[in-house]
Design a protein around this motif. Structure first.
Motif, PDB file in Angstrom:
ATOM      1  N   VAL A  74       0.850  -1.190   0.000  1.00 57.40           N
ATOM      2  CA  VAL A  74       0.000   0.000   0.000  1.00 57.40           C
ATOM      3  C   VAL A  74       0.889   1.244   0.000  1.00 57.40           C
ATOM      4  CG1 VAL A  74      -1.826   1.253   1.205  1.00 57.40           C
ATOM      5  CG2 VAL A  74      -1.750  -1.252   1.311  1.00 57.40           C
ATOM      6  N   CYS A  75       0.535   2.197  -0.842  1.00 59.04           N
ATOM      7  CA  CYS A  75       1.251   3.480  -0.907  1.00 59.04           C
ATOM      8  C   CYS A  75       0.692   4.390   0.184  1.00 59.04           C
ATOM      9  CB  CYS A  75       1.083   4.121  -2.282  1.00 59.04           C
ATOM     10  SG  CYS A  75       1.661   3.092  -3.646  1.00 59.04           S
ATOM     11  N   PRO A 213       7.085   4.754   3.496  1.00 61.50           N
ATOM     12  CA  PRO A 213       6.196   4.890   2.337  1.00 61.50           C
ATOM     13  C   PRO A 213       5.253   3.717   2.077  1.00 61.50           C
ATOM     14  CG  PRO A 213       8.437   4.430   1.611  1.00 61.50           C
ATOM     15  CD  PRO A 213       8.507   4.631   3.102  1.00 61.50           C
ATOM     16  N   TYR A 214       5.513   2.532   2.668  1.00 63.90           N
ATOM     17  CA  TYR A 214       4.701   1.381   2.277  1.00 63.90           C
ATOM     18  C   TYR A 214       4.265   0.533   3.473  1.00 63.90           C
ATOM     19  CZ  TYR A 214       6.817   2.374  -2.285  1.00 63.90           C
ATOM     20  OH  TYR A 214       7.238   2.997  -3.429  1.00 63.90           O
ATOM     21  N   VAL A 215       3.139  -0.152   3.267  1.00 71.36           N
ATOM     22  CA  VAL A 215       2.737  -1.274   4.120  1.00 71.36           C
ATOM     23  C   VAL A 215       2.615  -2.488   3.207  1.00 71.36           C
ATOM     24  CG1 VAL A 215       0.902  -2.298   5.515  1.00 71.36           C
ATOM     25  CG2 VAL A 215       1.578   0.077   5.899  1.00 71.36           C
ATOM     26  N   PHE A 233      -7.371  -1.434  -0.224  1.00 74.65           N
ATOM     27  CA  PHE A 233      -6.459  -0.422   0.308  1.00 74.65           C
ATOM     28  C   PHE A 233      -5.636   0.166  -0.843  1.00 74.65           C
ATOM     29  CE2 PHE A 233      -7.374  -3.743   3.342  1.00 74.65           C
ATOM     30  CZ  PHE A 233      -7.883  -3.023   4.414  1.00 74.65           C
ATOM     31  N   LYS A 234      -6.061   1.361  -1.294  1.00 76.90           N
ATOM     32  CA  LYS A 234      -5.479   1.957  -2.497  1.00 76.90           C
ATOM     33  C   LYS A 234      -4.988   3.371  -2.228  1.00 76.90           C
ATOM     34  CE  LYS A 234      -8.542  -0.694  -5.533  1.00 76.90           C
ATOM     35  NZ  LYS A 234      -9.611  -0.625  -6.545  1.00 76.90           N
ATOM     36  N   PRO A 235      -4.058   3.869  -3.076  1.00 79.04           N
ATOM     37  CA  PRO A 235      -3.406   3.135  -4.168  1.00 79.04           C
ATOM     38  C   PRO A 235      -2.411   2.126  -3.617  1.00 79.04           C
ATOM     39  CG  PRO A 235      -2.433   5.294  -3.955  1.00 79.04           C
ATOM     40  CD  PRO A 235      -3.576   5.267  -2.992  1.00 79.04           C
ATOM     41  N   GLN A 236      -2.118   1.146  -4.436  1.00 75.19           N
ATOM     42  CA  GLN A 236      -1.144   0.141  -4.059  1.00 75.19           C
ATOM     43  C   GLN A 236      -0.277  -0.196  -5.260  1.00 75.19           C
ATOM     44  OE1 GLN A 236      -3.726  -3.968  -4.359  1.00 75.19           O
ATOM     45  NE2 GLN A 236      -4.083  -2.692  -2.548  1.00 75.19           N
TER      46      GLN A 236
END
Length: 248
Positions: A74-75, A213-215, A233-236
């Motif tokens: 995810v972003c 920045p990410y998950v 969960f977006k954006p990704q």
């Protein structure tokens, strides 16, 4: 001079086995060990390349005729709070996730078994003993945390820890660029909120606060109903042959 073997990891290929996600398919995995002082760096590199961690093993699918498993992250900075996700987050504001050392407990194990019996009755983890569970939590050479979720109590604003029964647990690695949700489980009988969704949202908020920045959510499997929740969960970004590409 003899170097530590984790500087030059060796990779192995498993024998074919029944796929747990797609009926009639066979799966194979390529894996290596995550041990020693270089394990955190290796875990970062391999996660960026689509690997997942299980105890001191990093693995990824290596199926001959199937590419359904897609690594998803995810972003965080651009995360879109839909009405549905905002509602889930608001419903969970009385729940607090506390970061704890990687120490297993009997309370965690009881919740783990209850979750598996309800959500993954025929899964490969249903026969895990207390010792197996302890190894899943403790056997790590990387930067790992346990997050326990409980209802907020009168002293939670001081202690940072919830009170009451254990509602959910997340085993999470902290990488150089994000949080990787290794495994999570929760009370399957808890009413009024999707605990699984709430725990992912909590990780997104934590990553934002940490400036990460990410998950990383592991694999989305095209055609598997068990994995459809991940696309909410977006954006990704999805990992493909040409690297990570944004999917909005």
């Amino acid at each position: 001079m003899t170097r530590h073997p984790t500087e030059h990891p060796q990779f192995y290929l498993t024998a074919p086995a029944a796929c747990p996600y797609l009926e009639g398919k066979q799966e194979r995995k390529v894996f290596t060990h995550l041990i020693g002082k270089h394990a955190p760096t290796l875990n970062d590199v391999l996660t960026h390349g689509g690997f997942r961690r299980s105890q001191n093993i990093a693995y990824r699918p290596a199926c001959e005729d199937c590419r359904a498993c897609v690594s998803v992250r995810v972003c965080v900075a651009e995360f879109k709070w839909t009405k549905s996700l905002k509602r889930q987050w608001k419903l969970g504001q009385d729940i607090l996730g506390a970061r704890l050392p990687t120490s297993p407990s009997s309370e965690q194990y009881d919740l783990f078994k209850s979750y598996l019996a309800t959500r993954h009755e025929n899964g490969g983890m249903t026969d895990m003993s207390v010792l197996d569970y302890a190894m899943m939590i403790e056997d790590t050479h990387v930067d790992t945390m346990v997050l326990e979720y409980r209802s907020k109590g009168p002293d939670s604003f001081i202690t940072g820890i919830g009170q009451g029964p254990l509602l959910g647990v997340a085993l999470t690695d902290q990488l150089c660029d994000g949080l990787s949700m290794v495994y999570s489980f929760y009370d399957p009988d808890f009413d009024g909120i999707g605990l699984g969704t709430y725990m992912i949202l909590d990780h997104i908020v934590r990553a934002q606060k940490l400036g990460l920045p990410y998950v990383y959510l592991g694999y989305w499997v095209d055609g598997s109903p068990k994995m459809t929740y991940k696309v909410r969960f977006k954006p990704q970004e999805h990992l493909g042959p040409d690297g990570w590409a944004k999917v909005d």
